[in-house]
Design a protein around this motif. Structure first.
Motif: not given
Length: 673
Positions: A93-94, A99-100, A393-396, A438-439
């Motif tokens: 996800l980094r 993706s949500l 300000g962005f999804i990620h 990993e976070a």
């Protein structure tokens, strides 16, 4: 007392009076979410998983309506990195910017597009599936036209939010979560601004610009996206803005100009007619000549009321080297968007920020409005908290800040403490290393969200809290329901303070450091650990040193930057971190074999935590032949095999020194001596 089944509802006095006073009052919800974009759906997911009473209002027939029109040229600039070489979902996800967060692995964006920069239609399809598959409660085709307050001492926050839709239907909510994004095009009012075509309406067909001279107002990704679309067909493209261009690879800010859109920079620097200029737009004016061509002039030249349009003085009349002396066929405004304040009643006191954040509503670092308790701003509109700093300000980025807001609400209204995990102190180093390696929340919301480690009494164990808003540190106990009485660590990821910027050469020689002694000079993203003996006060947070993210700690440690962002090197990363933690806690965090613990028990008054929590509780490490050989070769163990002890016929040798207290049957009183 309940209603009799024989009593008609219309005959109930109380209900009849309520209908008279509020003829269109809808159902009460604990939580109302405005907007079914990515941020609204993300919050809906968390509310639904927690079993809360909520609804999402969306004015269009489906979620993610912004992406039905924007970006105009349909290519997103959020990367869709489907491969990292790792199977760790959190790590991946980094590098997944679309993706949500959910429990469903099929609701990852990589299943919806193979393109590195996806098409906007793929995002619409993804958001629609996200809402449908998770069965989120969304009221589509419902436009909220007005929001006001209804004072009530019995309400959670001392008032209810009353939302009126286009049908006149009123909806009452205890908490209002605004996720409407930025929807109002920013416009600059100057003489001739009526000739400017907006980014939201200008043609996207390159054929419409064939052989034309084009002036673009603005210098963001939308301006460069527009220029990129027509570079090959125009005579030239000029771009005008009040500020110089900021490149994302120079500022580390994803909202600045991305490489995918910067073709105009090449043609400008290589002298291929296109160009960039800086000027305050408010000082300019645009006039149209009799042939329909557009000329840029200065506002003060139009102030003479007796001057006729035919005799109009232009800047090039006095300065024949005026840069914008050429006539333009089209002028396009790409000036970004602002938050829509119009639907909010003045009683909510929802105001805009300062000069550099006036496009956003004014909110606290907890994402709650400064004017109305219980009103939170989510998603793109909440970017004032980390504007030009991080990815909020962005999804990620905002998928994590939305989760943080939900955790704050769970504690405030439902008594659910901030999630935490408790570990023995011997796991302190490992816990930090796991998270920084990993976070995804720490990685994407660097310098905004941080992990908090709360030490227990005598530092025998600790509680680990993930992704807490750093600037709310002084209010940690109130916001999380946890206690910070015995000291704490704050784990954050940071860039070097003087590394990035529009005027910095971020590719300079020796731009990175490689030795642990120089870790504090690291330029690239790297872990930083703050240690506080006591929780900082609000005054300390407010008046912290300039350019410091937090108040000056009792101790601070920088983990040296790594080219692979893999902080697992035993000597370069782990050893310095462990020694820093040991110095802060005045203890030994190493793990010892039973024989070493036995020796410590005879020679020391205080044993290392691994001996206290392992050896003394009969939890010694079980020996194997492989471990025995390693221990002997390293000098940690005596070679008992050389004494002629017979091997264990049942299998691999179990060496007595590794077996724990059974080998050295001393009671606790003797060990204390």
């Amino acid at each position: 007392m309940g209603l009799s089944t024989a009593t008609p509802l219309w005959a109930t006095p109380g209900l009849l009076m309520a209908l008279v006073l509020h003829p269109t009052l809808g159902l009460h919800r604990d939580y109302c979410v405005l907007g079914a974009g990515p941020a609204g759906l993300q919050m809906a997911y968390f509310l639904q998983r927690a079993g809360r009473n909520y609804v999402v209002f969306e004015r269009h027939a489906g979620p993610g309506s912004f992406f039905a029109r924007y970006p105009r040229h349909r290519k997103l600039i959020s990367i869709n990195k489907r491969h990292t070489g790792k199977a760790n979902a959190e790590f991946n996800l980094r590098h997944d910017w679309n993706s949500l967060l959910s429990h469903d692995p099929q609701l990852l964006f990589k299943h919806y597009s193979r393109a590195y920069f996806p098409d906007a239609s793929d995002m619409m399809r993804y958001l629609s599936d996200f809402a449908d598959r998770l069965r989120l409660s969304v009221l589509y085709n419902t436009t909220v036209t007005h929001v006001t307050l209804d004072k009530d001492r019995q309400a959670w926050n001392g008032h209810y939010f009353v939302l009126t839709d286009q049908r006149g239907q009123a909806h009452r909510c205890s908490v209002l979560l605004v996720a409407t994004g930025l929807s109002v095009p920013n416009q600059v009012d100057f003489p001739g601004s009526e000739y400017v075509e907006g980014y939201d309406s200008v043609s996207i067909d390159p054929a419409d610009f064939e052989g034309q001279n084009v002036l673009i107002l603005g210098r963001g990704n939308s301006a460069f996206e527009t220029a990129e679309n027509i570079l090959g067909v125009t005579n030239f493209v000029h771009m005008l803005s009040r500020s110089r261009v900021r490149l994302s690879w120079a500022t580390h800010y994803v909202g600045d100009l991305r490489a995918i859109n910067n073709g105009l920079l090449d043609t400008y620097q290589l002298k291929s007619l296109d160009g960039l200029l800086e000027s305050e737009l408010e000082d300019l004016a645009i006039v149209k000549d009799q042939q329909g061509k557009l000329h840029v002039t200065l506002k003060f030249l139009l102030e003479d009321p007796d001057q006729s349009p035919e005799a109009l003085t232009l800047p090039e009349d006095d300065n024949d080297n005026f840069a914008l002396r050429v006539a333009y066929d089209r002028v396009i405004g790409c000036l970004g968007w602002n938050f829509n304040f119009s639907i909010f009643n003045s009683s909510l006191r929802l105001a805009s920020g300062g000069a550099f954040s006036k496009k956003y509503p004014l909110i606290k670092a907890s994402y709650e409005s400064k004017g109305s308790r219980g009103l939170f701003v989510l998603g793109t509109a909440s970017h004032s908290v980390d504007y030009r700093k991080s990815a909020g300000g962005f999804i990620h980025g905002f998928r994590y800040t939305v989760r943080a807001v939900h955790r704050l609400l769970e504690q405030r209204h439902h008594g659910v403490a901030w999630p935490f995990t408790e570990f023995p102190i011997t796991q302190l180093t490992n816990s930090i290393l796991r998270r920084v390696n990993e976070a995804s929340g720490l990685y994407q919301m660097f310098s905004v969200l941080a992990d908090i480690i709360l030490l227990k009494e005598n530092a025998t164990s600790f509680e680990y809290l993930e992704e807490f808003p750093m600037q709310m540190l002084a209010q940690l106990e109130t916001l999380t329901g946890r206690q910070a009485r015995h000291g704490l660590f704050v784990i954050n990821l940071e860039y070097g303070k003087n590394f990035s910027g529009p005027d910095k050469d971020v590719f300079f020689h020796d731009r990175s450091v490689g030795h642990m002694r120089d870790a504090w000079q690291s330029n690239f993203l790297h872990p930083v650990v703050y240690y506080y003996r006591h929780l900082p006060t609000e005054q300390e947070v407010r008046f912290r040193p300039a350019d410091w993210l937090l108040p000056r700690p009792d101790a601070i440690h920088h983990v040296v930057e790594d080219f692979l962002t893999d902080w697992t090197a035993p000597v370069g990363h782990i050893l310095p971190l462990r020694r820093f933690l040991e110095n802060c806690l005045a203890t030994d965090l190493r793990h010892f074999y039973a024989e070493s613990c036995f020796r410590f028990a005879l020679t020391r008054q205080k044993l290392p935590p691994s001996c206290q929590q392992g050896y003394l509780r009969q939890r010694g490490l079980l020996g194997t032949e492989h471990l025995r050989r390693q221990g002997v070769e390293s000098g940690l163990l005596r070679d008992y095999a050389a004494t002629g002890q017979p091997p264990n016929p049942q299998g691999p040798a179990r060496q007595p020194p590794l077996a724990g207290p059974a080998v050295h049957p001393l009671d606790s009183k003797k060990l204390e001596l």
